[in-house]
Design a protein around this motif. Structure first.
Motif, short mmCIF file in Angstrom:
data_model
loop_
_atom_site.label_atom_id
_atom_site.label_comp_id
_atom_site.label_asym_id
_atom_site.label_seq_id
_atom_site.Cartn_x
_atom_site.Cartn_y
_atom_site.Cartn_z
N VAL A 151 4.93 -5.35 9.87
CA VAL A 151 5.85 -4.31 10.34
C VAL A 151 5.35 -2.94 9.86
N LEU A 152 4.86 -2.89 8.64
CA LEU A 152 4.37 -1.61 8.12
C LEU A 152 3.12 -1.15 8.86
N ALA A 153 2.27 -2.11 9.27
CA ALA A 153 1.03 -1.74 9.97
C ALA A 153 1.26 -1.55 11.47
N GLY A 154 2.39 -2.06 11.98
CA GLY A 154 2.72 -1.81 13.39
C GLY A 154 2.23 -2.87 14.35
N LYS A 155 2.20 -4.12 13.92
CA LYS A 155 1.72 -5.18 14.81
C LYS A 155 2.69 -5.39 15.98
N PRO A 156 2.15 -5.46 17.22
CA PRO A 156 3.04 -5.70 18.36
C PRO A 156 3.74 -7.05 18.22
N GLY A 157 4.97 -7.13 18.71
CA GLY A 157 5.71 -8.38 18.65
C GLY A 157 6.66 -8.44 17.46
N TYR A 158 6.54 -7.49 16.56
CA TYR A 158 7.44 -7.43 15.41
C TYR A 158 8.47 -6.32 15.69
N THR A 159 9.70 -6.72 15.93
CA THR A 159 10.71 -5.75 16.36
C THR A 159 11.62 -5.37 15.21
N VAL A 160 11.69 -4.08 14.96
CA VAL A 160 12.61 -3.60 13.93
C VAL A 160 13.98 -3.41 14.58
N THR A 161 14.98 -4.06 14.04
CA THR A 161 16.31 -3.99 14.64
C THR A 161 17.24 -3.05 13.89
N GLU A 162 16.87 -2.73 12.68
CA GLU A 162 17.73 -1.86 11.87
C GLU A 162 16.91 -1.27 10.74
#
Lengths: 252, 441
Positions: free
Chosen positions: A48-59
């Motif tokens: 998530v910190l590196a910005g990999k696609p498919g990892y969705t931040v919901t909050e």
């Protein structure tokens, strides 16, 4: 201002909630260790910190120098100084290691308004770093990570980190798959990079690595939350008593 | 009651028949050549333009794609020659001997015919046909037998091209560049070349097909004889103008203990059909048959290959890559035939397509036809998008999206280009790939 602020971070992958409200602040120059059992969300946090696609931040939010990191593309994050050493570095057939390193370095320098490194300068720099990491010149002539052993791939990640000089390095299980000699080489490589202007997050399952890379702060992650934060002694305590107690705490 | 249904001729077929009737007496070549033309035309006329119900043309329905047949291109005038002279060379500054054809016709004043290496002879096909050169009698139309309709049409209407002979044991130092520059108006060209490389000789041939942004049609055929122990490299660049229809055929017969490499680089043309009929007649020859196709917009390119192993113990490697953007479509039909006598054949064919757009299409049809029992043969085909995980890895190192894509695409295509022995040409082609990719925006 803290270099990195993670506030109430929730994230999911394929609709499955993995991070459930992470709060974490890393000051400039600090080295934080994140420990936790399998499936606690350690690698997800790094992606998530590196910005990999498919990892969705919901909050929640993540700020780098007060800037919204989550709004940036992975390459912008890298240019801002975020570096992720992959748990499983990828093989890129057909792309020569030197081309890859040079393209990455110059892309980042360009974004930062710095001039590109000349070829001799670049080669000298790579050789110097490779030598310290016991990476053979022959490996650098091959395609990126192709035919490298697990340990060689990990050392190659540290080589990239050293060349790219990030401000926030995230090391995702860099110790996994390393024998004790390779672990020492990698740990020395990481320690040489510790600097007042550089922060690091070291993700590991085992305390072993932290004998060589001594953290300022240790966090325990369980079920997608930080359940305990302490000093370097926390790692020893975990080694002795295991993660069981924290897994119960998170469930409660 | 059975009634034979004869389909109505299309406008293009009628026009081709009219053209042939009008020019047959003016085309170069005496009695035997005229007879060859006549029989080729009859063969074409009996079946018409190949269409999708002809298996070999299933993916490239020439009858539908070629709505009209353009008139034969006129010989180049001064303006056409000036235009050809000014055109940038597709192989940059690679040291070579350039032989230029404009509108299908040999142009000596633009060609480099000075200080020919010992054993090298170059002539224009039209001249050779007219004077009945013994090489023509011996080889023309006989190198590899084929009943292909496009080839028959070429044989019927062939105008000019190159006739090259390399004597036994001769070494041609400078690569020979046959530069075909198409017409700048709606016209058609039927180019035919014959290249005979005798025993133990060494030569490199570069064949380029380029043209303006005009609605022209090219049908080019090259017959190539590679003698025993000869070492021949052939590189073909199809960089026709954006509206062009290009059909070309390579017919190659390879001798024993020879080394033969052919590479086709396709980037231009609206519709391209590149067909190769390669036969291994002699034992223990080593061959590489490769290609790369980079398409965009609505381009259509078809690569059709038959690698026919007749002799014992030959090795062939076939590798074809395509990169497809926009609404483009690439076709690969490759067949390896191993005849009963071709024991110990070692043939491996791979075709890979990289789809950069949801609308692009790749049709891969690899086939093996094996009649011998002690052989190693294999084939594979893949089609897919760029690997998102690799892209993320590159981006995580600070490399922007387009640059990361370009790096992966270059490495994909590079695997095929690496098979070219000439380092300078490899570089030129890699630069051409990079230029193509940067034009993607």
């Amino acid at each position: 201002m803290a270099l990195l602020e993670i506030k109430n971070l929730h994230a999911e992958v394929d609709g499955k909630k993995i991070l459930n409200g992470i709060d974490l602040t890393v000051e400039k120059g600090q080295l934080h260790a994140i420990m936790g059992p399998n499936g606690s969300g350690k690698s997800t946090l790094s992606y998530v910190l590196a910005g990999k696609p498919g990892y969705t931040v919901t909050e929640g939010e993540v700020l780098l120098d007060g800037e919204n990191l989550l709004a940036m593309e992975p390459d912008e994050r890298a240019a801002k100084g975020v570096f992720l050493a992959f748990q499983y570095p990828l093989e890129i057939p057909g792309v020569a290691s030197m081309t890859f390193l040079r393209t990455a370095l110059n892309a980042q320098r360009k974004r930062r308004g710095q001039p590109e490194l000349s070829t001799p300068e670049f080669i000298k720099r790579v050789r110097e770093v490779a030598g310290k990491l016991e990476i053979e010149q022959e490996m650098l002539r091959r395609a990126v990570n192709v035919g490298f052993s697990g340990g060689e791939k990990k050392r190659n990640e540290i080589l990239q980190m050293t060349l790219l000089e990030p401000r926030l390095a995230i090391l995702d299980e860099t110790d996994s798959g390393l024998d004790i000699d390779a672990l020492r080489v990698v740990a020395d490589g990481v320690n040489r990079q510790r600097a007042p202007e550089r922060s690091m997050i070291v993700i590991t399952h085992y305390q072993r690595l932290l004998n060589y890379i001594v953290p300022d702060v240790v966090h325990v992650l369980s079920k997608g939350r930080v359940v305990k934060t302490g000093g370097k002694d926390l790692a020893h305590e975990l080694e002795a008593r295991g993660y069981a107690q924290y897994q119960d705490e998170a469930a409660a | 009651m059975n009634v034979e249904v004869k389909p109505m001729k299309t406008a293009a077929e009628l026009a081709l028949a009219n053209t042939f009737a009008a020019v047959r007496d003016r085309l170069p070549g005496g009695g035997p050549v005229a007879a060859l033309r006549e029989s080729a035309f009859r063969s074409f006329d009996a079946h018409g333009l190949p269409h999708r119900r002809i298996e070999e043309w299933k993916y490239t329905d020439l009858r539908a794609l070629m709505r009209e047949a353009k008139p034969l291109a006129a010989p180049p005038d001064a303006a056409a020659k000036a235009r050809a002279k000014a055109a940038p060379c597709p192989i940059g500054d690679v040291e070579c001997r350039r032989i230029v054809f404009v509108n299908g016709a040999f142009v000596p004043e633009l060609s480099d015919l000075g200080a020919l290496e010992k054993g090298l002879t170059i002539d224009s096909m039209a001249a050779a046909l007219a004077k009945g050169d013994p090489l023509i009698t011996q080889h023309l139309g006989k190198v590899v037998a084929s009943d292909d309709a496009a080839l028959a049409l070429n044989t019927a209407l062939m105008g000019d091209g190159a006739l090259v002979h390399v004597a036994a044991g001769a070494v041609v130092d400078r690569p020979l560049h046959l530069a075909f520059i198409g017409p700048d108006k709606a016209a058609s060209v039927f180019a035919r070349s014959l290249i005979v490389i005798e025993k133990g000789a060494r030569a490199m041939l570069i064949e380029s097909h380029e043209g303006a942004d005009a609605d022209y049609q090219v049908n080019a055929a090259l017959e190539l004889v590679v003698g025993d122990e000869a070492h021949v490299d052939h590189v073909k660049l199809i960089g026709e103008g954006a509206k062009a229809l290009h059909v070309s055929t390579l017919l190659a017969a390879i001798g024993a203990h020879a080394r033969f490499n052919t590479f086709t680089f396709t980037t231009g043309g609206a519709v391209v059909r590149n067909q190769m009929f390669i036969r291994f007649d002699g034992a223990e020859t080593v061959a590489g048959i490769r290609g790369a196709t980079l398409l965009q917009k609505r381009q259509h390119a078809d690569t059709t290959l038959i690698a026919d192993h007749v002799a014992v113990g030959c090795q062939s490697r076939e590798l074809f890559k395509s990169v497809l953007d926009g609404d483009s479509r690439a076709v690969f039909q490759g067949k390896i035939i191993v005849r009963p006598g071709a024991q110990k054949t070692d043939a491996k064919m791979m075709t890979q397509a990289l789809l950069l757009s949801d609308r692009a299409e790749a049709d891969n049809k690899p086939e093996l036809e094996i009649f011998a029992d002690d052989v190693q043969c294999g084939h594979g085909a893949t089609a897919g998008a760029l690997d998102q995980n690799l892209l993320f890895y590159l981006k995580a190192r600070g490399i922007p999206q387009k640059q990361a894509e370009a790096l992966l695409i270059q490495s994909f295509v590079g695997e095929a280009i690496e098979g070219i022995e000439h380092a300078g040409l490899r570089e030129i082609l890699m630069e051409a790939v990079a230029a193509h990719l940067s034009a993607r925006g």
